[in-house]
Design an enzyme around this catalytic site. Structure first.
Site, PDB file in Angstrom:
ATOM      1  N   ASP A 143       2.481  -6.255  -9.090  1.00 56.10           N
ATOM      2  CA  ASP A 143       2.230  -5.958  -7.667  1.00 56.10           C
ATOM      3  C   ASP A 143       0.971  -6.678  -7.209  1.00 56.10           C
ATOM      4  OD1 ASP A 143       4.354  -4.226  -7.771  1.00 56.10           O
ATOM      5  OD2 ASP A 143       3.123  -2.458  -8.211  1.00 56.10           O
TER       6      ASP A 143
ATOM      7  N   ASP B 131      -7.543  -1.784  -3.430  1.00 55.85           N
ATOM      8  CA  ASP B 131      -7.123  -1.366  -4.788  1.00 55.85           C
ATOM      9  C   ASP B 131      -8.283  -1.532  -5.765  1.00 55.85           C
ATOM     10  OD1 ASP B 131      -3.929  -2.913  -4.241  1.00 55.85           O
ATOM     11  OD2 ASP B 131      -4.325  -0.756  -4.408  1.00 55.85           O
TER      12      ASP B 131
ATOM     13  N   GLU C  76      -3.324   2.164 -12.947  1.00 52.39           N
ATOM     14  CA  GLU C  76      -2.223   1.274 -12.556  1.00 52.39           C
ATOM     15  C   GLU C  76      -2.701  -0.166 -12.497  1.00 52.39           C
ATOM     16  OE1 GLU C  76      -0.696   1.584  -8.517  1.00 52.39           O
ATOM     17  OE2 GLU C  76       1.225   0.794  -9.192  1.00 52.39           O
ATOM     18  N   GLU C  77      -3.997  -0.340 -12.185  1.00 51.08           N
ATOM     19  CA  GLU C  77      -4.505  -1.705 -11.964  1.00 51.08           C
ATOM     20  C   GLU C  77      -4.894  -2.415 -13.254  1.00 51.08           C
ATOM     21  OE1 GLU C  77      -3.478  -0.903  -8.257  1.00 51.08           O
ATOM     22  OE2 GLU C  77      -4.069  -2.866  -9.032  1.00 51.08           O
TER      23      GLU C  77
ATOM     24  N   ASP D 268      -3.496   6.360 -10.180  1.00 48.10           N
ATOM     25  CA  ASP D 268      -3.088   5.303  -9.280  1.00 48.10           C
ATOM     26  C   ASP D 268      -4.211   5.260  -8.244  1.00 48.10           C
ATOM     27  OD1 ASP D 268      -0.191   4.626  -7.117  1.00 48.10           O
ATOM     28  OD2 ASP D 268      -2.085   3.576  -7.462  1.00 48.10           O
TER      29      ASP D 268
ATOM     30  N   LEU E 226      -5.057   3.584  -5.638  1.00 48.11           N
ATOM     31  CA  LEU E 226      -4.755   3.519  -4.215  1.00 48.11           C
ATOM     32  C   LEU E 226      -3.244   3.393  -4.031  1.00 48.11           C
ATOM     33  CD1 LEU E 226      -5.420   3.185  -1.220  1.00 48.11           C
ATOM     34  CD2 LEU E 226      -7.384   3.664  -2.636  1.00 48.11           C
ATOM     35  N   ASP E 227      -2.569   4.533  -4.039  1.00 51.74           N
ATOM     36  CA  ASP E 227      -1.113   4.492  -3.855  1.00 51.74           C
ATOM     37  C   ASP E 227      -0.805   4.102  -2.415  1.00 51.74           C
ATOM     38  OD1 ASP E 227       1.749   5.234  -4.444  1.00 51.74           O
ATOM     39  OD2 ASP E 227       1.302   6.529  -2.753  1.00 51.74           O
TER      40      ASP E 227
ATOM     41  N   GLU F 215       2.021   8.419 -11.418  1.00 58.28           N
ATOM     42  CA  GLU F 215       2.607   8.793 -10.126  1.00 58.28           C
ATOM     43  C   GLU F 215       3.548   9.989 -10.307  1.00 58.28           C
ATOM     44  OE1 GLU F 215       4.247   4.938  -8.954  1.00 58.28           O
ATOM     45  OE2 GLU F 215       2.607   4.627  -7.557  1.00 58.28           O
TER      46      GLU F 215
HETATM   47  P1  P6P Z   1       9.552   0.881  -0.611  1.00 56.79           P
HETATM   48  C1  P6P Z   1       3.982   2.253  -2.174  1.00 56.79           C
HETATM   49  O1  P6P Z   1       3.977   0.868  -2.498  1.00 56.79           O
HETATM   50  C2  P6P Z   1       4.935   2.949  -3.151  1.00 56.79           C
HETATM   51  O2  P6P Z   1       4.549   2.728  -4.461  1.00 56.79           O
HETATM   52  C3  P6P Z   1       4.984   4.440  -2.830  1.00 56.79           C
HETATM   53  O3  P6P Z   1       3.781   4.935  -2.364  1.00 56.79           O
HETATM   54  C4  P6P Z   1       6.097   4.511  -1.774  1.00 56.79           C
HETATM   55  O4  P6P Z   1       6.757   5.764  -1.745  1.00 56.79           O
HETATM   56  C5  P6P Z   1       7.045   3.401  -2.217  1.00 56.79           C
HETATM   57  O5  P6P Z   1       6.253   2.445  -2.949  1.00 56.79           O
HETATM   58  C6  P6P Z   1       7.692   2.682  -1.042  1.00 56.79           C
HETATM   59  O6  P6P Z   1       8.645   1.804  -1.588  1.00 56.79           O
HETATM   60  O7  P6P Z   1      10.594   0.285  -1.533  1.00 56.79           O
HETATM   61  O8  P6P Z   1      10.138   1.790   0.443  1.00 56.79           O
HETATM   62  O9  P6P Z   1       8.594  -0.121  -0.035  1.00 56.79           O
END
Ligand code: P6P
Length: 319
Positions: A59, A65, A87-88, A107, A109-110, A263
């Site tokens: 990613d 992040d 995660e990083e 994580d 910065l989710d 997560e």
């Molecule tokens: P999509 C954000 O990148 C994430 O990891 C989650 O926070 C979020 O629910 C999901 O991905 C969104 O994924 O495929 O809808 O872009």
């Protein structure tokens, strides 16, 4: 009640250890610093800018992040955590106190891609025991505590420890610089008429999700999809609902998109404490044994009655 007082009461009563209290206070201090950083996004720095690097899972990394992880790391160094699993980072980060009894998985910065458009993002964390051997993540059911911060219209925290019956929610008083308890313990309503899924992938869903979606369309449910796990999860803890990020037929989505250790496990720990259910389809997330730090898992969680329908469909229709 302030978060500090809440944690001291839990520690004095033997509900949590001094190490768990210290790590939680360190994470809260980091979240307050991340809040201040986000409030200045676009003023002092462009936090949504890509760094040109990618994390361990490919990613693209955003400036926020990296900055968020650095803040978490600097605060945890003063706490009773021996390792940080992030995660990083491809591998565990050793912290100064190598005799400390805890491992923290985060994580940092989710949902960071949302920062550029001012949509809620957050920090997800898991507190795990460390036995002094290799810092491996434990099963979700063996976590000592878990929670997440959201950075949105407010900065909030939802938190539960192993000895808690229910999670607790807090909101940051930004004027005074401390988290205040929102009062009642958190319970997810058993029934719902609201769900969260990215319907753009409908053509790729496997049979159980296809059939379930047909049923909810017929029953005129409403749909919300923020594209930020912590934002959708916070809504579900506050007013019920179900969240689905299933596996689908797209290349690379054989195990869905979200990660088990930092997560799905923390979220599932909170969901079960709040009376909901969290599964990968047919199995409880908390019963899965992590094989690898960054492994992915399908994640479906929320209101128990709706989840039981989804689980039955997976057991009936999964190939
Ligand atoms: P999509 C954000 O990148 C994430 O990891 C989650 O926070 C979020 O629910 C999901 O991905 C969104 O994924 O495929 O809808 O872009």
């Amino acid at each position: 009640m302030h978060l500090q007082s809440y944690l001291k009461e839990r520690c004095d009563s033997g509900g949590i250890s001094a190490a768990e209290m210290g790590v939680m206070l360190a994470l809260a201090a980091a979240a307050i610093a991340i809040t201040a950083l986000i409030r200045r996004d676009g003023i002092d720095a462009d936090l949504g800018a890509e760094t040109g690097d990618a994390n361990s899972d490919g990613d693209t990394q955003k400036a926020l992040d990296v900055r968020a992880e650095a803040l978490i790391l600097s605060h945890l160094k003063e706490s009773d955590a021996a390792y940080l699993l992030s995660e990083e980072q491809p591998t565990p980060i050793a912290l100064p106190r190598q005799t400390a009894p805890l491992i923290v998985a985060v994580d940092p910065l989710d949902g960071s891609s949302n920062i550029a458009v001012n949509v809620t993002v957050g920090t997800i964390f898991s507190l795990m025991p460390w036995d002094g051997n290799l810092p491996r993540p434990c099963r979700g059911r063996d976590q000592l505590g878990a929670g997440f911060f959201t950075y949105g219209a407010q900065t909030t925290l939802i938190l539960a420890f192993a000895s808690d019956a229910r999670p607790q929610c807090f909101v940051l008083d930004e004027d005074k610089g401390h988290f205040i308890a929102l009062g009642a313990e958190v319970e997810i309503a058993a029934t719902t008429k609201e769900y969260a899924i990215n319907a753009a992938y409908a053509q790729h869903w496997h049979a159980p999700i296809q059939q379930w979606k047909t049923q909810v369309l017929a029953d005129a449910y409403s749909m919300r999809w923020v594209g930020s796990l912590v934002a959708d999860a916070w809504r579900i803890f506050r007013r019920g609902g179900v969240f689905l990020y299933p596996a689908d037929a797209r290349a690379g989505m054989e195990a869905g998109r979200l990660r088990l250790v930092y997560e799905a496990n923390p979220i599932a720990f909170l969901v079960e404490k709040a009376g909901g259910l969290a599964v990968n389809g047919g199995e409880n997330i908390l019963d899965l044994t992590p094989q690898e730090l960054h492994e992915r898992t399908p994640l479906l969680f929320g209101s128990a009655d709706e989840m039981k329908i989804l689980i039955a469909l997976h057991k009936e229709l999964d190939a």
